[in-house]
Motif scaffolding. Sequence first.
Motif, PDB file in Angstrom:
ATOM      1  N   VAL A  33       1.016  16.893  -7.558  1.00 54.49           N
ATOM      2  CA  VAL A  33      -0.125  16.357  -6.816  1.00 54.49           C
ATOM      3  C   VAL A  33      -0.546  14.992  -7.365  1.00 54.49           C
ATOM      4  O   VAL A  33      -0.841  14.064  -6.608  1.00 54.49           O
ATOM      5  CB  VAL A  33      -1.287  17.375  -6.874  1.00 54.49           C
ATOM      6  N   ASP A  35       1.382  12.851  -8.756  1.00 55.25           N
ATOM      7  CA  ASP A  35       2.383  11.874  -8.345  1.00 55.25           C
ATOM      8  C   ASP A  35       2.209  11.469  -6.881  1.00 55.25           C
ATOM      9  O   ASP A  35       2.365  10.299  -6.539  1.00 55.25           O
ATOM     10  CB  ASP A  35       3.790  12.428  -8.576  1.00 55.25           C
ATOM     11  N   ILE A  36       1.882  12.435  -6.042  1.00 52.11           N
ATOM     12  CA  ILE A  36       1.638  12.108  -4.629  1.00 52.11           C
ATOM     13  C   ILE A  36       0.426  11.192  -4.503  1.00 52.11           C
ATOM     14  O   ILE A  36       0.450  10.186  -3.783  1.00 52.11           O
ATOM     15  CB  ILE A  36       1.423  13.407  -3.795  1.00 52.11           C
ATOM     16  N   MET A  37      -0.634  11.517  -5.249  1.00 50.69           N
ATOM     17  CA  MET A  37      -1.854  10.696  -5.188  1.00 50.69           C
ATOM     18  C   MET A  37      -1.594   9.292  -5.695  1.00 50.69           C
ATOM     19  O   MET A  37      -2.133   8.322  -5.160  1.00 50.69           O
ATOM     20  CB  MET A  37      -2.981  11.371  -5.987  1.00 50.69           C
ATOM     21  N   PHE A  39       1.262   7.653  -5.549  1.00 48.32           N
ATOM     22  CA  PHE A  39       2.008   6.943  -4.503  1.00 48.32           C
ATOM     23  C   PHE A  39       1.056   6.448  -3.411  1.00 48.32           C
ATOM     24  O   PHE A  39       1.114   5.286  -2.998  1.00 48.32           O
ATOM     25  CB  PHE A  39       3.081   7.857  -3.892  1.00 48.32           C
ATOM     26  N   ILE A  40       0.184   7.317  -2.971  1.00 44.09           N
ATOM     27  CA  ILE A  40      -0.749   6.954  -1.898  1.00 44.09           C
ATOM     28  C   ILE A  40      -1.649   5.813  -2.352  1.00 44.09           C
ATOM     29  O   ILE A  40      -1.847   4.826  -1.640  1.00 44.09           O
ATOM     30  CB  ILE A  40      -1.574   8.187  -1.464  1.00 44.09           C
ATOM     31  N   HIS A  43      -0.096   2.453  -2.175  1.00 45.84           N
ATOM     32  CA  HIS A  43       0.290   1.947  -0.856  1.00 45.84           C
ATOM     33  C   HIS A  43      -0.853   1.888   0.139  1.00 45.84           C
ATOM     34  O   HIS A  43      -0.649   1.495   1.281  1.00 45.84           O
ATOM     35  CB  HIS A  43       1.443   2.786  -0.293  1.00 45.84           C
ATOM     36  N   GLU A  44      -2.042   2.296  -0.268  1.00 38.25           N
ATOM     37  CA  GLU A  44      -3.163   2.378   0.673  1.00 38.25           C
ATOM     38  C   GLU A  44      -3.500   1.035   1.312  1.00 38.25           C
ATOM     39  O   GLU A  44      -3.850   0.980   2.485  1.00 38.25           O
ATOM     40  CB  GLU A  44      -4.404   2.966  -0.011  1.00 38.25           C
ATOM     41  N   GLU A  46      -1.596  -1.317   2.220  1.00 36.57           N
ATOM     42  CA  GLU A  46      -0.649  -1.705   3.284  1.00 36.57           C
ATOM     43  C   GLU A  46      -0.793  -0.813   4.510  1.00 36.57           C
ATOM     44  O   GLU A  46      -0.112  -1.005   5.512  1.00 36.57           O
ATOM     45  CB  GLU A  46       0.804  -1.560   2.798  1.00 36.57           C
ATOM     46  N   ASP A  47      -1.649   0.176   4.418  1.00 31.56           N
ATOM     47  CA  ASP A  47      -1.737   1.194   5.463  1.00 31.56           C
ATOM     48  C   ASP A  47      -2.783   0.799   6.507  1.00 31.56           C
ATOM     49  O   ASP A  47      -3.953   1.150   6.404  1.00 31.56           O
ATOM     50  CB  ASP A  47      -2.073   2.537   4.815  1.00 31.56           C
TER      51      ASP A  47
END
Lengths: 70, 355
Positions: A33, A35-37, A39-40, A43-44, A46-47
């Motif tokens: 979890v 690691d997922i957070m 990553f997000i 990249h936030e 660029e989203d």
Amino acid sequence: MDMMISNLQQQRQITEQLRREAAIKRINVSQAVVDIMKFINEHEQEDCLLVGFSSQKANPFREKSSCTLL
Amino acid sequence: MASDGELKVTSPVESIEALTKEADSLKAKLEEERQKLNDVALSTVADRLEVITYLNIKPRRVLKGHQAKVLCSDWSPDKRHIVSSSQDGKMIIWDAFTTNKEHAVTMPTTWVMACAYAPSGNLVACGGLDNKVTVYPLSLEEDVSTKKKTVGTHTSYMSCCTFPNSDQQILTGSGDSTCALWDVESGQLLQNFHGHAGDVMALDLAPSETGNTFVSGSCDRMVLIWDMRTGQCVQSFEGHQSDINSVKFHPSGDAVATGSDDSTCRLFDLRADKEVAIYSKESIIFGVNSVDFSVSGRLLFAGYNDYTVNVWDSLKCVRVTLLYGHENRVSCLQVSPDGTALSTGSWDYTLRVWA
């Protein structure tokens, strides 16, 4: 007879599959979890669907203005 | 079979029993291992994050032209064109900026359930109830259907297709419960993927460009992760209570999201090897047909049978907003390659672009 052999093959495949899956290395959910957070978080910005566009002009699907300067 | 009762073939029976016993103990061991590592809930870790309070996503385009249910769509790598396929047997190439139709191809079948752009943007693949995957090189000079080519054939309908990494290969999923990798040029079957016990409804490639992994979802309620080179299933996830209609890799490549007829979306983490989130609400009782992530992975878009698109916060596991507009089931949706827009397709015969 054929049925028996096919059942055997099927069961062998199922068991072999489970053997493979049992051998998988796993990590804690907490680590996954994080690691997922991470990553997000990286990249936030660029989203565009999440944070919007810096200006509406940057939105390729913006409404066309009624008059344009040529 | 010999009539002599003494001649019974006992060893296979014993082996089946032994194998079944081993399988049962392996299943128990797997479950125990997964639970041991289940130390915290995703939404608990995400608790400290700020709530997403506002999204400025508006309907921007309506693409009209299909004469029946839209079943599938795919963005071109140019972020501008969209290919869509429909129950009316047509495949249409749209300029999503202008809403013009650049090509309309009539297939020799109805229910064109799958379509996909090749990475070059110069080729599309589609198919459906014809059990086939057919490619069409796109050219503005001549009729697209003159250059069409059938690449592969399944023994049941083709439900999904995608080009892994290049224009040279196509990966397909089928109602015959298999996935298959085909060589576009020769039409040769390169790899077959057996493992599902029901119709394959969706597949998606891992985001890494060198990746050889893909995920498939099926009516057998299973999510399977495959190694494209060996044809072997490397991981499997269960949890859904009904058909899985959609699977999508998280942009990080470490997890997959699913949408199901059980009216939930779920997130399965590959490294934790288990389900880590479920996106559902008591008020949501309709099936999910399609899911996709925003480019960061924070938002999960899901198209439902109740005509809505729900936008989920993938971390906090709460619904951020709803996108209304379609007048029938939302059958497909996809975030554009650069993440600036969302396309949706519906049984109301239209596609819409949101941004």
